[in-house]
Structures are given as C-alpha cells and as structure tokens.
Motif scaffolding. Sequence first.
Motif, PDB file in Angstrom:
ATOM      1  N   HIS A 152     -11.178  58.697 -31.459  1.00 55.37           N
ATOM      2  CA  HIS A 152     -12.553  58.542 -30.886  1.00 55.37           C
ATOM      3  C   HIS A 152     -13.704  59.309 -31.625  1.00 55.37           C
ATOM      4  O   HIS A 152     -14.715  58.869 -31.859  1.00 55.37           O
ATOM      5  CB  HIS A 152     -12.509  59.602 -29.471  1.00 55.37           C
ATOM      6  CG  HIS A 152     -13.745  59.659 -28.822  1.00 55.37           C
ATOM      7  ND1 HIS A 152     -14.579  61.013 -28.717  1.00 55.37           N
ATOM      8  CD2 HIS A 152     -14.632  58.577 -27.959  1.00 55.37           C
ATOM      9  CE1 HIS A 152     -15.591  60.601 -28.267  1.00 55.37           C
ATOM     10  NE2 HIS A 152     -15.593  59.455 -27.677  1.00 55.37           N
ATOM     11  N   ILE A 153     -13.359  60.390 -32.292  1.00 54.95           N
ATOM     12  CA  ILE A 153     -14.069  60.936 -33.358  1.00 54.95           C
ATOM     13  C   ILE A 153     -14.527  59.845 -34.245  1.00 54.95           C
ATOM     14  O   ILE A 153     -15.970  60.079 -34.927  1.00 54.95           O
ATOM     15  CB  ILE A 153     -13.617  62.370 -33.946  1.00 54.95           C
ATOM     16  CG1 ILE A 153     -13.259  63.397 -32.902  1.00 54.95           C
ATOM     17  CG2 ILE A 153     -14.376  62.809 -35.125  1.00 54.95           C
ATOM     18  CD1 ILE A 153     -12.389  64.511 -33.266  1.00 54.95           C
ATOM     19  N   CYS A 154     -13.578  59.204 -35.082  1.00 58.24           N
ATOM     20  CA  CYS A 154     -14.037  58.381 -35.806  1.00 58.24           C
ATOM     21  C   CYS A 154     -14.953  57.106 -35.415  1.00 58.24           C
ATOM     22  O   CYS A 154     -16.189  56.860 -35.971  1.00 58.24           O
ATOM     23  CB  CYS A 154     -12.714  57.481 -36.542  1.00 58.24           C
ATOM     24  SG  CYS A 154     -11.680  58.484 -37.549  1.00 58.24           S
ATOM     25  N   VAL A 155     -14.879  56.935 -34.229  1.00 56.90           N
ATOM     26  CA  VAL A 155     -15.688  55.884 -33.604  1.00 56.90           C
ATOM     27  C   VAL A 155     -17.021  56.472 -33.333  1.00 56.90           C
ATOM     28  O   VAL A 155     -18.222  55.703 -33.612  1.00 56.90           O
ATOM     29  CB  VAL A 155     -15.063  55.436 -32.186  1.00 56.90           C
ATOM     30  CG1 VAL A 155     -16.049  54.560 -31.380  1.00 56.90           C
ATOM     31  CG2 VAL A 155     -13.799  54.470 -32.453  1.00 56.90           C
ATOM     32  N   SER A 192      -6.883  49.644 -34.101  1.00 55.83           N
ATOM     33  CA  SER A 192      -5.429  49.331 -34.571  1.00 55.83           C
ATOM     34  C   SER A 192      -4.615  50.277 -35.659  1.00 55.83           C
ATOM     35  O   SER A 192      -3.373  50.136 -35.573  1.00 55.83           O
ATOM     36  CB  SER A 192      -5.651  47.992 -35.327  1.00 55.83           C
ATOM     37  OG  SER A 192      -6.368  47.058 -34.583  1.00 55.83           O
ATOM     38  N   ILE A 193      -5.169  51.032 -36.483  1.00 51.33           N
ATOM     39  CA  ILE A 193      -4.709  52.162 -37.240  1.00 51.33           C
ATOM     40  C   ILE A 193      -4.339  53.270 -36.532  1.00 51.33           C
ATOM     41  O   ILE A 193      -3.074  53.640 -36.639  1.00 51.33           O
ATOM     42  CB  ILE A 193      -5.630  52.337 -38.455  1.00 51.33           C
ATOM     43  CG1 ILE A 193      -5.693  50.841 -39.295  1.00 51.33           C
ATOM     44  CG2 ILE A 193      -4.985  53.410 -39.340  1.00 51.33           C
ATOM     45  CD1 ILE A 193      -6.528  51.051 -40.365  1.00 51.33           C
ATOM     46  N   VAL A 226     -17.439  45.908 -36.895  1.00 48.55           N
ATOM     47  CA  VAL A 226     -16.154  45.718 -37.876  1.00 48.55           C
ATOM     48  C   VAL A 226     -15.120  46.746 -38.045  1.00 48.55           C
ATOM     49  O   VAL A 226     -14.143  46.582 -38.093  1.00 48.55           O
ATOM     50  CB  VAL A 226     -17.025  45.384 -39.159  1.00 48.55           C
ATOM     51  CG1 VAL A 226     -15.813  45.304 -40.294  1.00 48.55           C
ATOM     52  CG2 VAL A 226     -17.614  44.023 -39.036  1.00 48.55           C
ATOM     53  N   VAL A 227     -15.588  47.955 -38.104  1.00 45.59           N
ATOM     54  CA  VAL A 227     -14.880  49.395 -38.305  1.00 45.59           C
ATOM     55  C   VAL A 227     -13.850  49.447 -36.940  1.00 45.59           C
ATOM     56  O   VAL A 227     -12.983  50.061 -37.099  1.00 45.59           O
ATOM     57  CB  VAL A 227     -15.522  50.195 -38.983  1.00 45.59           C
ATOM     58  CG1 VAL A 227     -14.742  51.541 -39.008  1.00 45.59           C
ATOM     59  CG2 VAL A 227     -16.219  50.021 -40.018  1.00 45.59           C
ATOM     60  N   ASN A 228     -14.722  49.481 -35.682  1.00 45.24           N
ATOM     61  CA  ASN A 228     -13.991  50.120 -34.845  1.00 45.24           C
ATOM     62  C   ASN A 228     -12.543  49.186 -34.314  1.00 45.24           C
ATOM     63  O   ASN A 228     -11.485  50.504 -34.088  1.00 45.24           O
ATOM     64  CB  ASN A 228     -14.796  50.110 -33.383  1.00 45.24           C
ATOM     65  CG  ASN A 228     -16.081  51.032 -33.403  1.00 45.24           C
ATOM     66  OD1 ASN A 228     -15.991  51.807 -34.313  1.00 45.24           O
ATOM     67  ND2 ASN A 228     -16.951  50.741 -32.527  1.00 45.24           N
ATOM     68  N   PHE A 241     -15.916  39.072 -33.837  1.00 53.55           N
ATOM     69  CA  PHE A 241     -15.391  38.478 -32.316  1.00 53.55           C
ATOM     70  C   PHE A 241     -13.912  38.493 -32.232  1.00 53.55           C
ATOM     71  O   PHE A 241     -13.643  38.749 -31.132  1.00 53.55           O
ATOM     72  CB  PHE A 241     -16.130  37.183 -32.717  1.00 53.55           C
ATOM     73  CG  PHE A 241     -17.706  37.271 -32.177  1.00 53.55           C
ATOM     74  CD1 PHE A 241     -18.429  37.436 -31.082  1.00 53.55           C
ATOM     75  CD2 PHE A 241     -18.323  37.018 -33.127  1.00 53.55           C
ATOM     76  CE1 PHE A 241     -19.464  37.613 -30.868  1.00 53.55           C
ATOM     77  CE2 PHE A 241     -19.975  37.067 -33.227  1.00 53.55           C
ATOM     78  CZ  PHE A 241     -20.443  37.201 -31.896  1.00 53.55           C
ATOM     79  N   PRO A 242     -13.298  38.004 -33.256  1.00 49.79           N
ATOM     80  CA  PRO A 242     -11.869  37.941 -33.035  1.00 49.79           C
ATOM     81  C   PRO A 242     -11.047  39.346 -32.896  1.00 49.79           C
ATOM     82  O   PRO A 242     -10.279  39.701 -32.202  1.00 49.79           O
ATOM     83  CB  PRO A 242     -11.042  37.306 -34.339  1.00 49.79           C
ATOM     84  CG  PRO A 242     -12.311  36.483 -35.028  1.00 49.79           C
ATOM     85  CD  PRO A 242     -13.509  37.342 -34.579  1.00 49.79           C
ATOM     86  N   GLY A 243     -11.743  40.293 -33.781  1.00 50.36           N
ATOM     87  CA  GLY A 243     -11.072  41.649 -33.750  1.00 50.36           C
ATOM     88  C   GLY A 243     -11.457  42.343 -32.606  1.00 50.36           C
ATOM     89  O   GLY A 243     -10.584  42.785 -31.856  1.00 50.36           O
ATOM     90  N   ASN A 244     -12.648  42.530 -31.835  1.00 52.88           N
ATOM     91  CA  ASN A 244     -12.823  43.073 -30.657  1.00 52.88           C
ATOM     92  C   ASN A 244     -12.306  42.207 -29.571  1.00 52.88           C
ATOM     93  O   ASN A 244     -11.871  42.733 -28.710  1.00 52.88           O
ATOM     94  CB  ASN A 244     -14.321  43.170 -30.442  1.00 52.88           C
ATOM     95  CG  ASN A 244     -14.914  44.131 -31.472  1.00 52.88           C
ATOM     96  OD1 ASN A 244     -14.854  45.382 -31.138  1.00 52.88           O
ATOM     97  ND2 ASN A 244     -15.535  43.988 -32.535  1.00 52.88           N
ATOM     98  N   GLY A 245     -12.196  40.796 -29.611  1.00 52.53           N
ATOM     99  CA  GLY A 245     -11.613  40.077 -28.507  1.00 52.53           C
ATOM    100  C   GLY A 245     -10.071  40.284 -28.523  1.00 52.53           C
ATOM    101  O   GLY A 245      -9.521  40.316 -27.368  1.00 52.53           O
TER     102      GLY A 245
END
Length: 290
Positions: A220-223, A269-270, A262-264, A15-19
């Motif tokens: 985008h490929i990673c996602v 960010s990276i 969690v990963v996206n 929730f904080p990450g995507n928020g």
Amino acid sequence: MWISIPFCLIYTIIFPGNGIILHIIRIDSSLHQPMYYFLAMPAFVELGVSAPTMPTVLSIFLFGINDVSFGGCLLQMFSMHSFTLMESGYLLAMSVDRFVAIYSPLPYTTILTIACISGMGAAIALRSVMLMLPLLFLLRRLPFCGHNTLTHSYCLHSDLIKLPCGDTRPNSILALFVVTFTFGLDLLFIVVSYVLILHTVLEIASGAGQWRALNTCVSHICVVLVYYVPMVSLSLMHRFGRHLPPLFQTVTANAYLFFPPVVNPIVYSIKIEEIRNSVVLTLSRKRGEF
C-alpha cells in the motif's frame, strides 16, 4: 510512428495487468476478503483513468490526428479526473483497512463487511463525480478564442484552464477547493492512519510480529508513492514550471498518466503472495487447457 510503439505496449500492459488482478479476485474465493476487495478498487480505477485517454493518445502517435472536439475534450477531462479523485479516496480506504487489520485483527472481517466496503466505495465514487460536475459546467460557459493548443496528449483541467479568454478565477478557486478537499485531506488522513499503525506496531512485543504487521502495509505504501509522486510533480510543473522545456513537460504528463496503472499490478503481484500465487495458478491452468 516509432514513438507509438511504447505507448501501445504500455496500454497492452495496463488493461491485461489490472484486468487480471480484478479477474483473480473475482474467481478465487480465498481472496474474498476485505483487503483484496480494497485492492480491486484501484485496479478498476486504473482502467477508468486509462480508457478515456487512449483514443487521443494513440490517435496522435499512430495517425497524427492532433484535433479533438470541445465536447470530447470535456468528456475526457471529466472521466479521467473523476477516476483520479476516486483513486485518491480508495487509497485512503486501503489505509483504513490496514489500520483496522493491525489494530483489531480478530474482529477485522466483522468490522469491514461487504456492505461496509461497498458503501465506502460508492461514497468515494459519488464524491468524485459531484466535485467534478461544477468544474465541467464552469468550463462550458467560458469563451474560447484564438488558437487553442493543449500541452499534453490528453485533456487536463490545469491545461484547459489556460485557453479561455474570459475570467477563469471561479474555475481556479473551485479547482483549488477540489484538490484540497480530496487529494489534500486524503493524503493527510493517510499519513495519520500510518502514524496510528506505527504506534500500534510498536506496542507488539516481538520483533517478528512487528515485521509481519509492517510487511502487510508495504504494497500500500508503494502504491501511495506511485500515485502521489507523479501527481504532485505534474501539479508543481503547471504552477511553477512554465519555463521548462516542452519535452520535460510531456514526459512528466505521461508519467502521471501511465506510471501508476503500469506499476500497481506489478507491485500487487510481487508484494502480495496470495495474489501472486493465484495469478501463477490461473495462468498455469490456462496453459494446460491449450
């Protein structure tokens, strides 16, 4: 109780990450561009996928509550699957965005206007809801008898369809159509878009230019991989892996649920410097205020 700790930590990351991603894109005017609007769509969907599952997942591991009402289960299934279908469509929209950015960089912002992006987002959301509604009504008409035990800690259509004692063939046929019409076509068009992107990149004269163009597609490929690999694994397990140990089934189902949200944000960010710099700047300002 101890196993509830990692699940609580996962939700506190989701929730904080995507928020934060959504908040950064909203407040930073330099990110008001098509690419970042498309990034905001999956971040919003990840919240939509995770929120409906949180009550049953945490109630099981925190309080040992293993029961869920039929209506609540259907609502959870409908919400989670609708947002999952939306995410597939938004990943396709992101691949279109990358193709337009590489193929026509100069008129990029005039092609993908805010109205165009909003229309694409609304169409994908409407498609997802309209495809899931018939599945919801077909499940409601089926008789459920005996001891109805779900395999996972949330309500999944492929899990629910094993429980009725009536004829589930219409449900299975419609579910196959939905999967083919959404995940299948979306993945096919994503592959086609990247074939076109690769063809366009190879026409760039300089090696540095080719690398810069491809580097914009890495996140985008990673996602796409983060999204499709757990989903395909879970689908194959439900189809062919009924003999597998229950622990393996549980781990696969939870990976499908928790891995992408969690990963996206970490990938964004990276791999995307503008997002990373904006996050760092915003957090530095907040720390300065305290």
